[in-house]
Motif scaffolding. Structure first.
Motif, short mmCIF file in Angstrom:
data_model
loop_
_atom_site.label_atom_id
_atom_site.label_comp_id
_atom_site.label_asym_id
_atom_site.label_seq_id
_atom_site.Cartn_x
_atom_site.Cartn_y
_atom_site.Cartn_z
N THR A 123 -45.58 27.72 21.15
CA THR A 123 -45.28 27.22 19.82
C THR A 123 -44.20 28.10 19.20
O THR A 123 -44.12 29.29 19.50
CB THR A 123 -46.52 27.23 18.90
N HIS A 124 -43.36 27.51 18.36
CA HIS A 124 -42.36 28.26 17.61
C HIS A 124 -41.82 27.36 16.51
O HIS A 124 -42.03 26.14 16.53
CB HIS A 124 -41.23 28.77 18.53
N GLU A 125 -41.14 27.95 15.56
CA GLU A 125 -40.58 27.16 14.47
C GLU A 125 -39.45 26.27 14.99
O GLU A 125 -38.69 26.65 15.87
CB GLU A 125 -40.02 28.09 13.38
N GLY A 126 -39.35 25.07 14.46
CA GLY A 126 -38.23 24.22 14.81
C GLY A 126 -38.64 22.80 15.11
O GLY A 126 -39.80 22.40 14.94
N PHE A 127 -37.66 22.03 15.57
CA PHE A 127 -37.86 20.63 15.90
C PHE A 127 -37.04 20.35 17.14
O PHE A 127 -35.92 20.84 17.27
CB PHE A 127 -37.43 19.73 14.74
N GLU A 128 -37.57 19.58 18.07
CA GLU A 128 -36.90 19.35 19.35
C GLU A 128 -36.81 17.87 19.66
O GLU A 128 -37.75 17.12 19.43
CB GLU A 128 -37.64 20.10 20.45
N TRP A 129 -35.65 17.48 20.20
CA TRP A 129 -35.43 16.12 20.69
C TRP A 129 -34.97 16.26 22.13
O TRP A 129 -34.12 17.10 22.44
CB TRP A 129 -34.36 15.44 19.85
N LEU A 130 -35.53 15.46 23.03
CA LEU A 130 -35.11 15.53 24.42
C LEU A 130 -34.91 14.14 24.99
O LEU A 130 -35.53 13.17 24.55
CB LEU A 130 -36.11 16.35 25.26
N TYR A 131 -34.03 14.08 25.98
CA TYR A 131 -33.70 12.81 26.64
C TYR A 131 -33.63 13.08 28.14
O TYR A 131 -32.88 13.96 28.59
CB TYR A 131 -32.35 12.30 26.13
N VAL A 132 -34.40 12.34 28.92
CA VAL A 132 -34.45 12.55 30.37
C VAL A 132 -33.28 11.82 31.04
O VAL A 132 -33.11 10.61 30.88
CB VAL A 132 -35.79 12.05 30.95
N LEU A 133 -32.47 12.59 31.79
CA LEU A 133 -31.34 12.03 32.53
C LEU A 133 -31.77 11.60 33.93
O LEU A 133 -31.44 10.50 34.39
CB LEU A 133 -30.21 13.05 32.64
N ASN A 134 -32.46 12.49 34.64
CA ASN A 134 -32.89 12.23 36.01
C ASN A 134 -34.25 12.86 36.24
O ASN A 134 -34.57 13.90 35.65
CB ASN A 134 -31.90 12.82 37.02
N GLY A 135 -35.04 12.27 37.11
CA GLY A 135 -36.33 12.81 37.46
C GLY A 135 -37.44 12.35 36.52
O GLY A 135 -37.23 11.51 35.64
N ARG A 136 -38.62 12.91 36.74
CA ARG A 136 -39.79 12.56 35.93
C ARG A 136 -40.30 13.82 35.24
O ARG A 136 -40.71 14.78 35.90
CB ARG A 136 -40.87 11.92 36.80
N LEU A 137 -40.28 13.80 33.92
CA LEU A 137 -40.65 14.97 33.12
C LEU A 137 -42.11 14.88 32.68
O LEU A 137 -42.56 13.82 32.21
CB LEU A 137 -39.75 15.05 31.87
N ARG A 138 -42.82 15.97 32.83
CA ARG A 138 -44.17 16.07 32.27
C ARG A 138 -44.06 16.84 30.96
O ARG A 138 -43.54 17.95 30.92
CB ARG A 138 -45.11 16.79 33.22
N LEU A 139 -44.53 16.24 29.88
CA LEU A 139 -44.51 16.85 28.56
C LEU A 139 -45.94 17.00 28.06
O LEU A 139 -46.64 16.00 27.86
CB LEU A 139 -43.70 15.98 27.58
N LEU A 140 -46.37 18.24 27.89
CA LEU A 140 -47.65 18.50 27.24
C LEU A 140 -47.36 18.76 25.78
O LEU A 140 -46.54 19.61 25.45
CB LEU A 140 -48.34 19.72 27.86
N LEU A 141 -48.01 18.03 24.90
CA LEU A 141 -47.78 18.15 23.47
C LEU A 141 -49.12 18.06 22.75
O LEU A 141 -49.72 16.99 22.69
CB LEU A 141 -46.84 17.04 23.00
#
Length: 199
Positions: A123-141
């Motif tokens: 965890t940390h201060e901020g805000f994040e936006w992500l976009y997958v270009l290639n592959g399969r991303l696992r996101l734990l949230l």
């Protein structure tokens, strides 16, 4: 030409200390603003603690300098962005912007991982936006475990515990925009959810 490769973070401690002193900021005040302990910052400046993007991004914003200045990337008169990869935690981050404040852009590469990486949410201060270009991303949230494929995006508050990794052990490429608390992209997400958008 031979020789060992230069560590990307050599000399970062003295640069951080010099920037702080130039701006007449005490360690106590900096620790208060960043929400970390004085000892963490002191060890960072003395070279006893390895820097992380979670520490470097807010420091770059506070000091009003581009991230690559903190890691010692040489300046040139060329207006083009000179991509200087940073390798951290087995992943590669390529800075795509030089803005001293506001939103920072990166290309992130998670290499092939025959042995799955341990999921260690941060965890940390901020805000994040992500976009997958290639592959399969696992996101734990938080308590959610999501898999995103090419063309999918997510946006979330980074004060929620989060972790990024490969969903299938193969390489993943994605674009990341990271902003200070309150600075969001045009995609909106509630604080406890990640919205995925398929193009």
């Amino acid at each position: 030409m031979g020789g060992a490769p230069r560590d990307e973070f050599d000399g970062i401690g003295p640069r951080l200390r010099a920037l702080r002193r130039e701006r007449a900021i005490t360690l106590a005040r900096l620790a208060e603003v960043m929400g970390v302990s004085e000892s963490v910052l002191s060890r960072l400046e003395s070279g006893k603690r390895r820097p992380t993007l979670e520490l470097l991004l807010p420091l770059a914003r506070i000091y009003g300098v581009p991230l690559d200045d903190l890691v010692g990337a040489p300046r040139t008169g060329d207006p083009r962005i000179h991509l200087k990869p940073l390798e951290r935690f087995g992943m590669v981050f390529v800075p795509l912007s030089r803005r001293p404040g506001g939103i920072q852009a990166f290309k992130m590469i998670i290499p092939d991982t025959p042995t799955p990486r341990e999921a260690t949410p941060q965890t940390h201060e901020g805000f994040e936006w992500l976009y997958v270009l290639n592959g399969r991303l696992r996101l734990l949230l938080g308590d959610r475990d999501l898999t995103l494929g090419p063309g999918e995006a997510a946006e979330f508050d980074t004060t929620l515990p989060h972790w990024l990794g490969s969903a299938d052990g193969r390489a993943v490429e994605l674009l990341i925009l990271f902003g200070p608390q309150g600075a969001r992209t045009h995609l909106r997400a509630t604080p406890d959810r990640a919205h995925r958008h398929r193009q």
